[in-house]
Design a protein around this motif. Structure first.
Motif, PDB file in Angstrom:
ATOM      1  N   SER A 250      64.849  50.040   6.259  1.00  0.00           N
ATOM      2  CA  SER A 250      64.956  50.492   7.641  1.00  0.00           C
ATOM      3  C   SER A 250      65.886  51.705   7.717  1.00  0.00           C
ATOM      4  O   SER A 250      67.001  51.666   7.208  1.00  0.00           O
ATOM      5  CB  SER A 250      65.512  49.367   8.519  1.00  0.00           C
ATOM      6  OG  SER A 250      65.648  49.816   9.848  1.00  0.00           O
TER       7      SER A 250
ATOM      8  N   SER B 272      68.055  53.847   9.971  1.00  0.00           N
ATOM      9  CA  SER B 272      68.703  54.022  11.266  1.00  0.00           C
ATOM     10  C   SER B 272      69.083  55.491  11.428  1.00  0.00           C
ATOM     11  O   SER B 272      69.141  56.262  10.467  1.00  0.00           O
ATOM     12  CB  SER B 272      69.966  53.166  11.350  1.00  0.00           C
ATOM     13  OG  SER B 272      70.972  53.677  10.493  1.00  0.00           O
TER      14      SER B 272
ATOM     15  N   GLY C 194      63.107  54.009  12.039  1.00  0.00           N
ATOM     16  CA  GLY C 194      63.953  54.439  13.144  1.00  0.00           C
ATOM     17  C   GLY C 194      63.213  55.279  14.165  1.00  0.00           C
ATOM     18  O   GLY C 194      61.992  55.183  14.318  1.00  0.00           O
TER      19      GLY C 194
END
Length: 407
Positions: free
Chosen positions: A4, A6, A41
């Motif tokens: 992931s 961010s 994101g």
């Protein structure tokens, strides 16, 4: 890196030395993660997605609150001039204010303005090239002594900024660049920029008063005179957008010129081709903007909860259009990491798209058409004097801090 991505992770990666040197490898990582189904994101990095976001009128370009958010409340309170200046700049305004500001600025910044600027660009380029002396070993810094001063000199002359004030005006413009592109604004930088804005306003107040008494052929006089349906630029808008023209005209054009020269010198086969076929100059200009663009990122703000191109957004969240990644999207540009001045794919999104398409694109291209041939003609055997470069530490703007060349 975790699957992931961010916003904070990407910012940190891009501002690390490796990320500043080669952001494109990070873009490829993000693309590969997305292709594997991992969350990435609030980033758009594919060409079609970036174009769609840049042209979406429902997304806001008012990033001022996001830029200033890292500041503690007491610092925010004492840097009001900085905030006011940012809020009056055309690129940070939404409709209908953006349309009004852009139309008034376009009245002043016409194709004729660019046409009349060409002899000045040629003269300034020749003067700067004549003054190049190197460091004693014969090595020239084309960034410091040519591509950095030239756009600032051109825009300052177009605006009618007195020669004695141009260095200060350029420094104030650089403070705006650092504020916008720093990633996380610090109190020290905000306070310095606020002081700069006070100095800028003092100078601009004097110049505006002079032009109102005795208008000249300069861009500032044209900005003062611009009118639509009885509306004119306010004093604050005049100040902010004159500084913005210096910021965009200096920083973006400087990086565009430095990046183009650097890229040609790093690809001797393409440089040889351009020397043999000068008619490929426009292709070389567009390909250099695609390949090593001066602006890498554009952010837009969601004004309501929504989903765009598969990215869920809450009201107030930013969507980050990665221009540098879009310009190397293999679905649009085959073999995207190959620099090819004969390429016909595209067009690139280096000047953005839609309502916020770069106001100074024509002037930047005019500078490129003058500078590149003159440098290549004067230094037929030019080569890089160093391969490892330092890049300016900003997310939005991309360019080297120096460009050492052995003529």
């Amino acid at each position: 890196m975790s699957e992931s991505w961010s916003v904070g992770q990407v910012v940190r990666r891009l501002l690390e030395p490796a990320g500043l040197t080669d952001p494109y490898s990070i873009y490829r990582e993000i693309r590969a993660a997305a292709d594997a189904g991992a969350p990435t994101g609030r980033f758009l990095f594919r060409y079609d997605d970036v174009r769609a976001a840049l042209q979406d009128p429902s997304l806001s370009s008012d990033r001022v609150a996001a830029i200033l958010r890292p500041l503690p409340a007491p610092v925010r309170a004492e840097t009001g001039l900085l905030e006011q200046t940012l809020r009056d700049i055309v690129v940070f305004n939404d409709q209908p204010d953006h349309r009004r500001l852009r139309r008034l600025l376009t009245q002043a910044f016409t194709p004729r303005t660019v046409e009349l600027a060409r002899p000045m660009i040629e003269r300034v380029t020749d003067e700067l090239l004549d003054e190049l002396t190197g460091d004693g070993s014969g090595v020239l810094d084309l960034h410091r002594d040519l591509t950095s001063p030239l756009p600032a000199m051109v825009v300052a002359a177009l605006l009618g900024i007195p020669a004695a004030d141009r260095a200060a005006f350029r420094a104030w413009a650089l403070d705006i660049v650092l504020v916008v592109g720093s990633g996380t604004l610090t109190p020290e930088l905000a306070r310095r920029a606020n002081t700069s804005m006070a100095g800028m306003r003092e100078l601009m107040a004097r110049l505006v008063e002079q032009r109102r008494r005795a208008p000249g052929p300069d861009l500032l006089s044209a900005m003062i005179a611009a009118s639509e349906d009885g509306e004119r630029l306010s004093l604050d808008e005049l100040y902010a957008n004159a500084l913005f023209l210096m910021t965009a005209g200096h920083e973006t054009a400087t990086n565009m010129l430095s990046n183009a020269l650097l890229t040609l010198l790093r690809h001797p086969d393409q440089l040889k081709l351009l020397r043999a076929e000068p008619e490929l100059l426009d292709g070389a200009i567009e390909e250099s903007i695609r390949f090593e663009g001066p602006v890498q990122i554009a952010a837009r703000i969601a004004e309501e909860d929504r989903e765009l191109r598969g990215v869920p957004l809450r009201a107030g969240q930013s969507l980050i259009a990665m221009i540098g990644a879009a310009n190397r999207d293999p679905d649009t540009f085959p073999d995207p990491d190959r620099f090819d001045i004969t390429r016909t794919d595209g067009p690139h999104v280096g000047f953005a798209q839609g309502a916020h398409y770069c106001l100074g694109a024509a002037l930047a291209r005019a500078e490129m058409r003058v500078v590149l041939p003159r440098v290549l003609d004067r230094y037929p055997a030019a080569r890089l004097a160093e391969e490892h470069l330092e890049w300016q530490p900003t997310l939005d703007f991309r360019g080297p801090t120096r460009l050492l060349v052995q003529p």
